[in-house]
Design a protein around this motif. Structure first.
Motif, PDB file in Angstrom:
ATOM      1  N   PRO A  25       0.835  -1.209   0.000  1.00 24.03           N
ATOM      2  CA  PRO A  25       0.000   0.000   0.000  1.00 24.03           C
ATOM      3  C   PRO A  25       0.866   1.255   0.000  1.00 24.03           C
ATOM      4  O   PRO A  25       2.004   1.238   0.471  1.00 24.03           O
ATOM      5  CB  PRO A  25      -0.791  -0.117   1.313  1.00 24.03           C
ATOM      6  CG  PRO A  25      -0.703  -1.548   1.696  1.00 24.03           C
ATOM      7  CD  PRO A  25       0.616  -2.048   1.181  1.00 24.03           C
ATOM      8  N   GLY A  26       0.339   2.322  -0.556  1.00 28.19           N
ATOM      9  CA  GLY A  26       1.066   3.584  -0.538  1.00 28.19           C
ATOM     10  C   GLY A  26       1.327   4.041   0.894  1.00 28.19           C
ATOM     11  O   GLY A  26       0.529   3.777   1.796  1.00 28.19           O
ATOM     12  N   TYR A  27       2.448   4.692   1.098  1.00 27.86           N
ATOM     13  CA  TYR A  27       2.818   5.147   2.448  1.00 27.86           C
ATOM     14  C   TYR A  27       3.048   6.653   2.416  1.00 27.86           C
ATOM     15  O   TYR A  27       3.914   7.134   1.675  1.00 27.86           O
ATOM     16  CB  TYR A  27       4.087   4.438   2.916  1.00 27.86           C
ATOM     17  CG  TYR A  27       4.628   4.971   4.226  1.00 27.86           C
ATOM     18  CD1 TYR A  27       3.981   4.726   5.420  1.00 27.86           C
ATOM     19  CD2 TYR A  27       5.793   5.738   4.255  1.00 27.86           C
ATOM     20  CE1 TYR A  27       4.464   5.224   6.616  1.00 27.86           C
ATOM     21  CE2 TYR A  27       6.299   6.237   5.450  1.00 27.86           C
ATOM     22  CZ  TYR A  27       5.624   5.971   6.621  1.00 27.86           C
ATOM     23  OH  TYR A  27       6.109   6.460   7.813  1.00 27.86           O
ATOM     24  N   ILE A  28       2.271   7.367   3.191  1.00 24.75           N
ATOM     25  CA  ILE A  28       2.373   8.822   3.225  1.00 24.75           C
ATOM     26  C   ILE A  28       2.553   9.271   4.676  1.00 24.75           C
ATOM     27  O   ILE A  28       1.706   8.992   5.531  1.00 24.75           O
ATOM     28  CB  ILE A  28       1.116   9.491   2.635  1.00 24.75           C
ATOM     29  CG1 ILE A  28       0.850   9.001   1.206  1.00 24.75           C
ATOM     30  CG2 ILE A  28       1.250  11.009   2.679  1.00 24.75           C
ATOM     31  CD1 ILE A  28       1.907   9.395   0.206  1.00 24.75           C
ATOM     32  N   ARG A  29       3.658   9.960   4.962  1.00 25.47           N
ATOM     33  CA  ARG A  29       3.855  10.507   6.302  1.00 25.47           C
ATOM     34  C   ARG A  29       2.852  11.628   6.547  1.00 25.47           C
ATOM     35  O   ARG A  29       2.413  12.309   5.609  1.00 25.47           O
ATOM     36  CB  ARG A  29       5.281  11.052   6.449  1.00 25.47           C
ATOM     37  CG  ARG A  29       6.335   9.955   6.449  1.00 25.47           C
ATOM     38  CD  ARG A  29       7.753  10.514   6.412  1.00 25.47           C
ATOM     39  NE  ARG A  29       8.128  11.194   7.648  1.00 25.47           N
ATOM     40  CZ  ARG A  29       8.535  10.587   8.763  1.00 25.47           C
ATOM     41  NH1 ARG A  29       8.613   9.259   8.775  1.00 25.47           N
ATOM     42  NH2 ARG A  29       8.864  11.266   9.825  1.00 25.47           N
ATOM     43  N   PRO A  30       2.459  11.850   7.797  1.00 26.47           N
ATOM     44  CA  PRO A  30       1.442  12.873   8.085  1.00 26.47           C
ATOM     45  C   PRO A  30       1.806  14.280   7.623  1.00 26.47           C
ATOM     46  O   PRO A  30       0.920  15.098   7.396  1.00 26.47           O
ATOM     47  CB  PRO A  30       1.326  12.816   9.616  1.00 26.47           C
ATOM     48  CG  PRO A  30       1.750  11.433   9.985  1.00 26.47           C
ATOM     49  CD  PRO A  30       2.829  11.088   9.007  1.00 26.47           C
ATOM     50  N   ASN A  31       3.102  14.565   7.484  1.00 25.72           N
ATOM     51  CA  ASN A  31       3.499  15.916   7.081  1.00 25.72           C
ATOM     52  C   ASN A  31       3.687  16.061   5.571  1.00 25.72           C
ATOM     53  O   ASN A  31       4.149  17.097   5.101  1.00 25.72           O
ATOM     54  CB  ASN A  31       4.774  16.353   7.803  1.00 25.72           C
ATOM     55  CG  ASN A  31       5.939  15.411   7.578  1.00 25.72           C
ATOM     56  OD1 ASN A  31       5.857  14.462   6.815  1.00 25.72           O
ATOM     57  ND2 ASN A  31       7.042  15.667   8.264  1.00 25.72           N
ATOM     58  N   VAL A  32       3.372  15.031   4.809  1.00 19.50           N
ATOM     59  CA  VAL A  32       3.428  15.135   3.349  1.00 19.50           C
ATOM     60  C   VAL A  32       2.162  15.839   2.889  1.00 19.50           C
ATOM     61  O   VAL A  32       1.049  15.373   3.152  1.00 19.50           O
ATOM     62  CB  VAL A  32       3.549  13.745   2.696  1.00 19.50           C
ATOM     63  CG1 VAL A  32       3.460  13.855   1.180  1.00 19.50           C
ATOM     64  CG2 VAL A  32       4.857  13.089   3.109  1.00 19.50           C
ATOM     65  N   GLN A  33       2.333  16.963   2.215  1.00 17.59           N
ATOM     66  CA  GLN A  33       1.192  17.804   1.896  1.00 17.59           C
ATOM     67  C   GLN A  33       1.441  18.588   0.614  1.00 17.59           C
ATOM     68  O   GLN A  33       2.573  18.641   0.111  1.00 17.59           O
ATOM     69  CB  GLN A  33       0.921  18.772   3.055  1.00 17.59           C
ATOM     70  CG  GLN A  33       2.144  19.553   3.472  1.00 17.59           C
ATOM     71  CD  GLN A  33       2.026  20.213   4.836  1.00 17.59           C
ATOM     72  OE1 GLN A  33       2.331  21.381   4.978  1.00 17.59           O
ATOM     73  NE2 GLN A  33       1.591  19.477   5.840  1.00 17.59           N
ATOM     74  N   GLY A  34       0.381  19.203   0.096  1.00 12.47           N
ATOM     75  CA  GLY A  34       0.503  20.047  -1.085  1.00 12.47           C
ATOM     76  C   GLY A  34       1.075  19.282  -2.264  1.00 12.47           C
ATOM     77  O   GLY A  34       0.728  18.126  -2.523  1.00 12.47           O
ATOM     78  N   ASP A  35       1.961  19.930  -2.997  1.00 12.12           N
ATOM     79  CA  ASP A  35       2.585  19.290  -4.158  1.00 12.12           C
ATOM     80  C   ASP A  35       3.404  18.068  -3.767  1.00 12.12           C
ATOM     81  O   ASP A  35       3.696  17.220  -4.610  1.00 12.12           O
ATOM     82  CB  ASP A  35       3.489  20.291  -4.885  1.00 12.12           C
ATOM     83  CG  ASP A  35       2.710  21.400  -5.567  1.00 12.12           C
ATOM     84  OD1 ASP A  35       1.505  21.209  -5.810  1.00 12.12           O
ATOM     85  OD2 ASP A  35       3.304  22.459  -5.845  1.00 12.12           O
ATOM     86  N   GLY A  36       3.797  17.987  -2.497  1.00 11.01           N
ATOM     87  CA  GLY A  36       4.575  16.843  -2.044  1.00 11.01           C
ATOM     88  C   GLY A  36       3.826  15.529  -2.127  1.00 11.01           C
ATOM     89  O   GLY A  36       4.438  14.458  -2.214  1.00 11.01           O
ATOM     90  N   LEU A  37       2.496  15.578  -2.088  1.00  7.26           N
ATOM     91  CA  LEU A  37       1.715  14.354  -2.181  1.00  7.26           C
ATOM     92  C   LEU A  37       1.966  13.643  -3.508  1.00  7.26           C
ATOM     93  O   LEU A  37       2.109  12.424  -3.553  1.00  7.26           O
ATOM     94  CB  LEU A  37       0.220  14.673  -2.038  1.00  7.26           C
ATOM     95  CG  LEU A  37      -0.280  14.945  -0.621  1.00  7.26           C
ATOM     96  CD1 LEU A  37      -1.674  15.561  -0.662  1.00  7.26           C
ATOM     97  CD2 LEU A  37      -0.292  13.650   0.189  1.00  7.26           C
ATOM     98  N   GLU A  38       2.016  14.410  -4.579  1.00  9.05           N
ATOM     99  CA  GLU A  38       2.257  13.819  -5.897  1.00  9.05           C
ATOM    100  C   GLU A  38       3.614  13.135  -5.943  1.00  9.05           C
ATOM    101  O   GLU A  38       3.755  12.039  -6.494  1.00  9.05           O
ATOM    102  CB  GLU A  38       2.154  14.908  -6.969  1.00  9.05           C
ATOM    103  CG  GLU A  38       2.230  14.395  -8.399  1.00  9.05           C
ATOM    104  CD  GLU A  38       3.663  14.294  -8.920  1.00  9.05           C
ATOM    105  OE1 GLU A  38       3.898  13.517  -9.865  1.00  9.05           O
ATOM    106  OE2 GLU A  38       4.547  14.985  -8.376  1.00  9.05           O
TER     107      GLU A  38
END
Length: 460
Positions: free
Chosen positions: A221-234
């Motif tokens: 599954p995709g892993y996203i840290r809680p502070n990944v936001q905005g353009d960083g999500l892409e």
């Protein structure tokens, strides 16, 4: 007869963050060999990249000196005049002088691109790259299988002692490990060695990693840290699995290197260090493919040191800066620095041995805008470019940063409580120099580090 001094095998992948190792229980990455190695090592869980950018921090790591001293205040790239000062002494110089067989394999990135001096160099080097011929610009490393900077992980090239390029046609980390293994097999029994192995992955381009490692993450599954936001999500969604795959590939090659050390009968008397020059934000705080920032994803690096005949495995929380690497390793090896007064880092070898010793309250982090050539207007107006950028301190709990951008008059200050705010999403913004409380103590720490580093960054 004097006892033979320990060998040194110093390994550092590029842009490998502290979170991306299985035993940290953070990023979901597979690193079984590194995890096993960590269990046999002293783990430094507060290892900090002084200047989280390739060239500057490499210079700090190899000399034990801060960026303003080494001359590397930015990346060594076309259009700039940045390179490691000619009179610097690396750990290669110092151990060569002590009779060590020295070697460097992989990415160097401490010299001018060849095209900055010759538009058509005989080596064929382009962009940021360079062939560094035998001599003083190799800074004490006798065996050489390296390049300056070239981000083609699946089709790398190298130079040894001539202008002729070596193009192995395989993943760079695999090839460099093969070369390192041969170096170990050729090691004379009566001479100590110092070998530095500088792997470029997991540095971008993130997708340039063998398919067998990518396949290990295909169904994860995709892993996203809680502070990944905005353009960083892409960025995180597009690159995270490939980044993990490169770390897992690195783990495989590190395991091969350790096996070769064991087979050569060298493991017991060899200090093995595994660390990184800096981390990778991977979308954290909206930063895209970035590391040159004060966030934990960028400045916090893995650091494991194994020395079976000299250190017992454990974890230590000492604040350990990139500048501390050279003096600490020399201390463990019983080698005096060639010019002790030049070293700006601290020898923590006593702490690593478990002895009672002073521990720093903080450690220094920094960024400089680089060569004045990059800021023509500022140069014409006589500005000291190195008085801009950001400087800071990292303590066991806090990160404190003062930033002044080129053209700004005011200094911006930020304080992060990494215990209450582990993802650094809620900084305290300070209006001017703090006069009391924790912020004032951190300001005092920063001023002390600036004096020690010979840095005239103005906090007023």
């Amino acid at each position: 007869m004097a006892a033979k001094r320990p060998n040194l095998l110093f390994v550092f992948p590029d842009q490998w963050r502290k979170m991306a190792v299985g035993c940290s229980n953070d990023d979901p990455v597979y690193t079984q060999n590194i995890d096993r190695f960590a269990a046999e090592s002293v783990t430094l869980d507060h290892a900090i990249s002084c200047f989280p950018l390739c060239s500057p921090n490499r210079a700090v790591m190899l000399t034990g000196r801060f960026p303003l001293s080494t001359g590397v205040t930015g990346n060594c790239k076309p259009g700039l005049t940045l390179k490691l000062n000619d009179d610097e002494l690396t750990i290669g110089n110092m151990l060569q002088k002590e009779g060590y067989r020295t070697g460097y394999i992989g990415k160097w990135h401490l010299d001018l691109p060849e095209r900055s001096l010759n538009p058509e160099p005989p080596s064929g080097a382009v962009h940021w790259d360079a062939y560094i011929p035998p001599g003083p610009r190799r800074f004490g490393f006798d065996f050489w299988h390296a390049y300056n900077a070239n981000d083609k992980h699946m089709s790398p090239h190298y130079w040894q002692d001539t202008h002729e390029r070596i193009a192995p046609g395989e993943w760079s980390t695999k090839h460099e490990t093969d070369v390192a293994i041969q170096f170990l097999r050729d090691q004379p029994a009566d001479q100590p060695f110092c070998l530095v192995v500088s792997w470029n992955p997991p540095h971008q381009p993130f997708e340039q990693v063998p398919d067998e490692y990518k396949a290990m993450y295909a169904d994860q599954p995709g892993y996203i840290r809680p502070n990944v936001q905005g353009d960083g999500l892409e960025q995180a969604e597009r690159h995270m699995k490939d980044y993990f795959a490169a770390v897992t590939g690195t783990d495989r090659e590190f395991g091969r290197l350790l096996e070769a050390l064991e087979e050569a009968g060298l493991a017991e008397d060899t200090i093995v260090v595994l660390t990184s020059d800096h981390g990778e934000t991977m979308g954290a705080h909206g930063w895209m493919e970035h590391k040159n920032i004060w966030y934990e994803e960028s400045i916090a690096v893995p650091f494991f040191i194994r020395y079976p005949s000299g250190l017992g495995p454990r974890t230590d929380s000492v604040l350990f800066n990139s500048a501390d690497i050279v003096p600490t390793l020399l201390g463990l090896m019983g080698v005096q620095p060639t010019e002790p007064g030049r070293i700006q880092g601290t020898d923590h070898s006593g702490l690593l041995r478990g002895e009672a010793a002073a521990r720093p309250n903080s450690t220094f982090i920094c960024h400089y805008p680089g060569d004045v050539d990059e800021h023509k207007q500022a140069q014409e107006e006589g500005w000291n470019i190195n008085a801009y950028g950001w400087r800071g301190v990292r303590t066991a709990r806090y990160t404190y940063v003062a930033e002044k951008r080129v053209g700004d008059r005011a200094v911006r200050r930020l304080m992060y409580d990494n215990e209450l705010d582990p993802y650094q999403m809620s900084p305290v913004l300070l209006d001017g120099p703090p006069r009391e409380s924790i912020a004032a103590e951190l300001e005092s720490e920063l001023r002390s580090w600036l004096r020690q580093a010979g840095d005239d960054f103005c906090l007023e």
